[in-house]
Design a protein around this motif. Structure first.
Motif, PDB file in Angstrom:
ATOM      1  N   LYS A 128       0.867  -1.314   0.006  1.00  0.00           N
ATOM      2  CA  LYS A 128      -0.108   0.081  -0.078  1.00  0.00           C
ATOM      3  C   LYS A 128       0.682   1.261  -0.077  1.00  0.00           C
ATOM      4  CE  LYS A 128      -4.308  -2.238   1.011  1.00  0.00           C
ATOM      5  NZ  LYS A 128      -4.059  -3.395   0.022  1.00  0.00           N
ATOM      6  N   LEU A 129       2.108   1.270  -0.680  1.00  0.00           N
ATOM      7  CA  LEU A 129       2.846   2.401  -0.847  1.00  0.00           C
ATOM      8  C   LEU A 129       2.478   3.068  -1.913  1.00  0.00           C
ATOM      9  CD1 LEU A 129       6.282   1.016   0.076  1.00  0.00           C
ATOM     10  CD2 LEU A 129       4.891   2.062   1.478  1.00  0.00           C
ATOM     11  N   THR A 130       2.784   4.349  -2.007  1.00  0.00           N
ATOM     12  CA  THR A 130       2.449   5.127  -3.547  1.00  0.00           C
ATOM     13  C   THR A 130       3.807   5.119  -4.201  1.00  0.00           C
ATOM     14  OG1 THR A 130       3.444   7.134  -2.692  1.00  0.00           O
ATOM     15  CG2 THR A 130       1.028   6.782  -1.935  1.00  0.00           C
ATOM     16  N   PRO A 131       3.347   5.462  -5.654  1.00  0.00           N
ATOM     17  CA  PRO A 131       4.588   5.434  -6.545  1.00  0.00           C
ATOM     18  C   PRO A 131       5.794   6.512  -6.119  1.00  0.00           C
ATOM     19  CG  PRO A 131       2.520   5.573  -8.051  1.00  0.00           C
ATOM     20  CD  PRO A 131       2.051   5.642  -6.274  1.00  0.00           C
ATOM     21  N   LYS A 132       5.496   7.538  -5.444  1.00  0.00           N
ATOM     22  CA  LYS A 132       6.385   8.292  -5.082  1.00  0.00           C
ATOM     23  C   LYS A 132       7.323   7.731  -3.943  1.00  0.00           C
ATOM     24  CE  LYS A 132       4.741  12.805  -5.623  1.00  0.00           C
ATOM     25  NZ  LYS A 132       5.527  14.014  -5.567  1.00  0.00           N
ATOM     26  N   GLN A 133       6.845   6.603  -3.236  1.00  0.00           N
ATOM     27  CA  GLN A 133       7.548   5.991  -2.145  1.00  0.00           C
ATOM     28  C   GLN A 133       8.667   5.036  -2.839  1.00  0.00           C
ATOM     29  OE1 GLN A 133       3.859   5.566   0.241  1.00  0.00           O
ATOM     30  NE2 GLN A 133       5.266   5.322   1.723  1.00  0.00           N
ATOM     31  N   CYS A 134       8.596   4.800  -4.182  1.00  0.00           N
ATOM     32  CA  CYS A 134       9.355   4.220  -5.192  1.00  0.00           C
ATOM     33  C   CYS A 134      10.512   4.866  -5.897  1.00  0.00           C
ATOM     34  CB  CYS A 134       8.590   3.025  -5.799  1.00  0.00           C
ATOM     35  SG  CYS A 134       9.645   1.603  -6.611  1.00  0.00           S
ATOM     36  N   VAL A 135      11.606   4.271  -6.089  1.00  0.00           N
ATOM     37  CA  VAL A 135      12.556   4.903  -7.183  1.00  0.00           C
ATOM     38  C   VAL A 135      13.315   3.534  -7.914  1.00  0.00           C
ATOM     39  CG1 VAL A 135      14.429   5.139  -5.600  1.00  0.00           C
ATOM     40  CG2 VAL A 135      14.161   6.783  -7.667  1.00  0.00           C
ATOM     41  N   VAL A 136      13.567   3.918  -9.248  1.00  0.00           N
ATOM     42  CA  VAL A 136      14.024   2.793  -9.968  1.00  0.00           C
ATOM     43  C   VAL A 136      15.644   3.389 -10.368  1.00  0.00           C
ATOM     44  CG1 VAL A 136      14.332   1.595 -12.144  1.00  0.00           C
ATOM     45  CG2 VAL A 136      12.133   1.815 -11.115  1.00  0.00           C
ATOM     46  N   PHE A 137      16.743   2.631  -9.968  1.00  0.00           N
ATOM     47  CA  PHE A 137      17.785   3.137 -10.196  1.00  0.00           C
ATOM     48  C   PHE A 137      18.315   2.078 -11.321  1.00  0.00           C
ATOM     49  CE2 PHE A 137      19.359   4.791  -5.882  1.00  0.00           C
ATOM     50  CZ  PHE A 137      18.568   6.112  -5.974  1.00  0.00           C
ATOM     51  N   VAL A 175       6.576   6.448 -11.454  1.00  0.00           N
ATOM     52  CA  VAL A 175       7.924   6.162 -10.357  1.00  0.00           C
ATOM     53  C   VAL A 175       9.193   6.863 -10.953  1.00  0.00           C
ATOM     54  CG1 VAL A 175       9.283   4.442  -9.529  1.00  0.00           C
ATOM     55  CG2 VAL A 175       6.853   3.804  -9.804  1.00  0.00           C
ATOM     56  N   SER A 176       9.830   7.464 -10.260  1.00  0.00           N
ATOM     57  CA  SER A 176      10.902   8.319 -10.508  1.00  0.00           C
ATOM     58  C   SER A 176      11.886   7.103 -10.991  1.00  0.00           C
ATOM     59  CB  SER A 176      11.605   9.013  -9.219  1.00  0.00           C
ATOM     60  OG  SER A 176      10.884  10.099  -8.905  1.00  0.00           O
ATOM     61  N   GLN A 177      12.631   7.416 -12.005  1.00  0.00           N
ATOM     62  CA  GLN A 177      13.630   6.626 -12.509  1.00  0.00           C
ATOM     63  C   GLN A 177      14.761   7.257 -12.833  1.00  0.00           C
ATOM     64  OE1 GLN A 177      11.883   4.936 -16.373  1.00  0.00           O
ATOM     65  NE2 GLN A 177       9.916   4.616 -15.030  1.00  0.00           N
TER      66      GLN A 177
END
Length: 169
Positions: A106-115, A137-139
């Motif tokens: 139940k996290l939001t896309p803002k709580q994820c990042v792709v490196f 999602v930030s990439q």
């Protein structure tokens, strides 16, 4: 199947536990490794904060999948890492990991990042073909050899965004 994506190298670099010039040949993480460190100067809403980070460096090998429920408990943010040598399987794996650690938690896309751990500065996300799930999602392209300072800035920005998102929830 276990392919090198660079999660441990990135975790070591961010926590300043390894000098990249002295780092040896990467070895696959067995299960999970917890890395603790602090970010001393994080600017959140015009306030300078010292933030304690507890980063769980998890193996990408499915033989450790039985550990995943424990890893997901209390998760506040997720960093997914892939590289050019994992790009052929990355899209499917990233979708699976996103679903389990972000959506089901139940996290939001803002709580994820792709490196995206790049070997050279010319690589980009085009070779990944991530699903539309990752559109919000930030990439971030990462090159530890030439852009380590950029990674620290990008990570600090991610932590700032994460704190702001958590405080809104």
């Amino acid at each position: 199947m276990s392919l090198f994506s660079g999660k441990t190298c990135i975790a070591n670099y961010l926590s300043e536990s390894t000098n990249m010039d002295e780092a040896g040949v990467p070895r696959p993480t067995q299960g999970v490794r917890i890395v603790e460190f602090e970010l001393p100067h994080v600017n959140v809403n015009d306030k300078q904060l010292k933030v304690d980070i507890e980063m769980w460096d998890c193996s990408g090998d499915h033989k450790f999948e039985s550990c995943w429920p424990s890893l997901r408990l209390g998760v506040q943010g997720v960093i997914l890492v892939c590289s050019s040598n994992t790009a052929n399987v990355a899209a499917r794996e990233m979708e699976l990991l996103y679903n389990y650690f972000v959506s089901q938690a139940k996290l939001t896309p803002k709580q994820c990042v792709v490196f995206y751990n790049c070997e050279d500065d010319q690589e980009d996300f085009d070779s990944l073909s991530l699903s539309p799930t990752f559109s919000k999602v930030s990439q971030v392209a990462v090159n530890l050899k030439t852009g380590g300072n950029r990674l620290k800035i990008d990570f600090s920005n991610y932590v700032t965004s994460l704190i702001q998102t958590i405080n809104k929830v």
